[in-house]
Design an enzyme around this catalytic site. Structure first.
Site, mmCIF file in Angstrom:
data_model
loop_
_atom_site.group_PDB
_atom_site.id
_atom_site.type_symbol
_atom_site.label_atom_id
_atom_site.label_comp_id
_atom_site.label_asym_id
_atom_site.label_seq_id
_atom_site.Cartn_x
_atom_site.Cartn_y
_atom_site.Cartn_z
ATOM 1 N N ARG A 89 0.856 -1.175 -0.019
ATOM 2 C CA ARG A 89 0.104 -0.077 -0.245
ATOM 3 C C ARG A 89 0.737 1.191 -0.016
ATOM 4 O O ARG A 89 0.486 2.313 -0.512
ATOM 5 C CB ARG A 89 -1.038 -0.102 1.303
ATOM 6 C CG ARG A 89 -2.151 -0.886 1.045
ATOM 7 C CD ARG A 89 -3.060 -1.059 2.214
ATOM 8 N NE ARG A 89 -4.144 -1.839 1.784
ATOM 9 C CZ ARG A 89 -4.953 -2.305 2.729
ATOM 10 N NH1 ARG A 89 -5.009 -2.257 3.934
ATOM 11 N NH2 ARG A 89 -6.191 -2.902 2.169
ATOM 12 N N GLY A 102 -11.663 -8.581 -2.752
ATOM 13 C CA GLY A 102 -11.494 -9.731 -1.775
ATOM 14 C C GLY A 102 -10.600 -10.862 -2.300
ATOM 15 O O GLY A 102 -9.584 -10.499 -2.564
ATOM 16 N N LYS A 118 -20.575 -17.310 -1.315
ATOM 17 C CA LYS A 118 -21.857 -17.256 -1.188
ATOM 18 C C LYS A 118 -22.651 -16.361 -2.314
ATOM 19 O O LYS A 118 -21.969 -15.468 -2.737
ATOM 20 C CB LYS A 118 -22.160 -16.645 0.246
ATOM 21 C CG LYS A 118 -21.876 -17.483 1.301
ATOM 22 C CD LYS A 118 -22.286 -16.926 2.569
ATOM 23 C CE LYS A 118 -22.122 -17.798 3.558
ATOM 24 N NZ LYS A 118 -22.391 -17.447 4.706
ATOM 25 N N GLY A 140 -13.583 -3.742 -0.004
ATOM 26 C CA GLY A 140 -14.906 -3.129 0.116
ATOM 27 C C GLY A 140 -15.008 -2.129 -0.913
ATOM 28 O O GLY A 140 -16.185 -1.966 -1.591
HETATM 29 P P1 AMP Z 1 -15.726 -14.415 -1.237
HETATM 30 O O1 AMP Z 1 -15.238 -13.768 -0.128
HETATM 31 O O2 AMP Z 1 -17.193 -14.621 -1.306
HETATM 32 O O3 AMP Z 1 -14.824 -14.056 -2.313
HETATM 33 O O4 AMP Z 1 -15.354 -16.158 -1.063
HETATM 34 C C1 AMP Z 1 -14.140 -16.422 -1.014
HETATM 35 C C2 AMP Z 1 -14.140 -17.893 -0.430
HETATM 36 O O5 AMP Z 1 -14.698 -18.543 -1.084
HETATM 37 C C3 AMP Z 1 -12.798 -18.435 -0.221
HETATM 38 O O6 AMP Z 1 -12.378 -18.718 1.083
HETATM 39 C C4 AMP Z 1 -12.858 -19.858 -0.660
HETATM 40 O O7 AMP Z 1 -12.474 -21.041 -0.170
HETATM 41 C C5 AMP Z 1 -14.267 -20.097 -0.688
HETATM 42 N N1 AMP Z 1 -14.848 -20.964 -1.813
HETATM 43 C C6 AMP Z 1 -14.751 -21.176 -3.089
HETATM 44 N N2 AMP Z 1 -15.008 -21.990 -3.680
HETATM 45 C C7 AMP Z 1 -15.999 -22.753 -2.588
HETATM 46 C C8 AMP Z 1 -16.645 -24.019 -2.379
HETATM 47 N N3 AMP Z 1 -16.759 -24.788 -3.486
HETATM 48 N N4 AMP Z 1 -16.910 -24.393 -1.289
HETATM 49 C C9 AMP Z 1 -16.698 -23.778 -0.011
HETATM 50 N N5 AMP Z 1 -16.096 -22.737 -0.230
HETATM 51 C C10 AMP Z 1 -15.665 -21.975 -1.499
#
Ligand code: AMP
Length: 396
Positions: free
Chosen positions: A35, A354, A198, A377
């Protein structure tokens, strides 16, 4: 867009809001100076013009009280080394000590103020506090993309005191240009790769980018909510049962807008959520009970590859597997190689928001894509189509 390049800083003091919220270890040493490195071009521009620089930042979450562990004094040596110029420090960000330090600052010098968040007024967006800060510069430069989505005193309110004397720093300008390329001015075909855990955290992003993209690749944990919604068997894969209707809704919206959605067709299924689990390749809609999809399968990757290599503009947000476990990182690494190849062929690629940033850094793709965003964010809110207060304050 008015940027730092539109001003000449000769004999002027630039008050630059930077994001020096860097990670520190238990000894208070900086463990990653990315940064600080990112803010360097703006700082150097002012110094080369013959001006001086007052830097303000937050560090961590002291929540309005003085916390010595979160003093920006810890980063002074690293900042001096990284910028290549000795950085002076004053142990406050408002008041007489700062006034004296600023008054004695000469052209070519840099002064770093103490952590803004030692005052609760910073996060409250207090006008009086913003006015006090505004005394420290002739021209206000916002170069902190990481906090541009916050209406804080130093990121937003302060701009009102610099009518005609405010601008974006190089880093913030580059972030704005990169987002604009993906959301409105990108060469077609435009492809978004959305992964992560999610659907619920990505709904607004999906809805917003449907107006901008030709192709939407969905991967990662989000996949299974979409597959289940369409009647597939997903075994024990991660799924948001309360979002099934929404998933169908999003697919219909995409269709209506002419966006082609690409979902995985096969997955690497695991017997448990562990790197040492037994694995098998399974059709995405026929995952046996007791098994869960943790990475993309080979046919899926071949298909995603063809879409990515045919794209001219690419946005990547979210890993497409559980990349933290080496046995389920292969899909995300493969996606990195496709995005790298497309970029070499002339596509513009933005990685932002992220965990995808962590993944591209970890697997060595950071300098092989066109742009890696510095704001988690802030990037997510930009992709959701929101106008960030820190950006609006410069434009107004
Ligand atoms: P996000 O912060 O929403 O971008 O989510 C990232 C997280 O999603 C990471 O920690 C990954 O390990 C998780 N992730 C990716 N694919 C899967 C999956 N098939 N099942 C569970 N977690 C997952």
């Amino acid at each position: 867009m008015i940027t730092i390049d539109d001003f000449n800083f000769e004999n002027k003091r630039a008050l630059i809001r930077v994001d020096f919220n860097v990670p520190l270890n238990d000894e208070g040493e900086v463990t990653d100076a990315t940064r600080i490195e990112a803010a360097k071009p703006s700082i150097i521009k002012v110094l080369e013009d013959g001006g001086s620089v007052v830097l303000m930042s937050h560090l961590g979450r002291p929540k309005g009280s003085l916390n010595p562990k979160l003093s920006l004094s810890h980063i002074v040596d690293t900042a001096s080394e990284t910028i290549g110029v000795n950085v002076k420090f004053v142990a406050d960000c408002i008041g007489d000590n700062v006034r004296q330090a600023v008054a004695s600052l000469e052209s070519g010098e840099i002064l770093l103020l103490e952590n803004l968040r030692f005052y609760a007024e910073e996060e409250l967006g207090d006008e009086k506090f913003a006015e006090q800060l505004s005394e420290w510069g002739d021209i206000y430069v916002n170069d902190a993309f990481g906090t541009a989505h916050r209406a804080h005193a130093s990121t937003t309110k302060i701009a009102a005191y610099f009518s005609g004397r405010k601008c974006f720093g190089s880093l913030l300008a580059n972030e704005i240009i990169a987002i604009d390329k993906v959301l409105s001015s990108g060469e077609k075909p435009v492809t978004a790769i959305l992964g992560g855990a999610k659907v619920s955290s990505k709904i607004t992003i999906i809805e917003n980018i449907l107006d901008a993209v030709d192709h939407l690749i969905i991967g990662g944990g989000m996949t299974y909510t979409f597959i289940k919604a369409q009647g597939g068997e997903i075994g024990d894969s991660i799924c948001e049962l309360d979002k099934l209707e929404l998933a169908i809704n999003l697919l219909e919206k995409a269709k209506a807008k002419g966006v082609t959605v690409h979902l995985p067709v096969d997955v690497l299924a695991a017997s448990e959520f562990s790197n040492d689990a037994d694995v098998q390749i399974s059709a995405v809609d026929q995952i046996p009970s007791g098994w869960q999809g943790l990475d993309a399968g080979p046919r899926t990757l071949e298909h995603f590859k063809s879409v990515i290599l045919a794209s001219k503009t690419i946005l990547w947000n979210g890993p497409i597997g559980v990349f933290e476990m080496p046995n389920f990182a292969k899909g995300t690494i493969a996606m990195g190689t496709y995005v790298e190849k497309a970029t070499k062929q002339g596509a513009f690629s933005l990685v932002g928001g992220g965990d995808s940033v962590a993944a591209v850094k970890q697997f060595g793709f950071a300098d092989k894509v066109s742009y890696v965003s510095t704001g988690g964010g802030a990037m997510l809110e930009s992709l959701e189509g929101k106008t960030l207060p820190g950006i609006a304050a410069i434009l107004n």
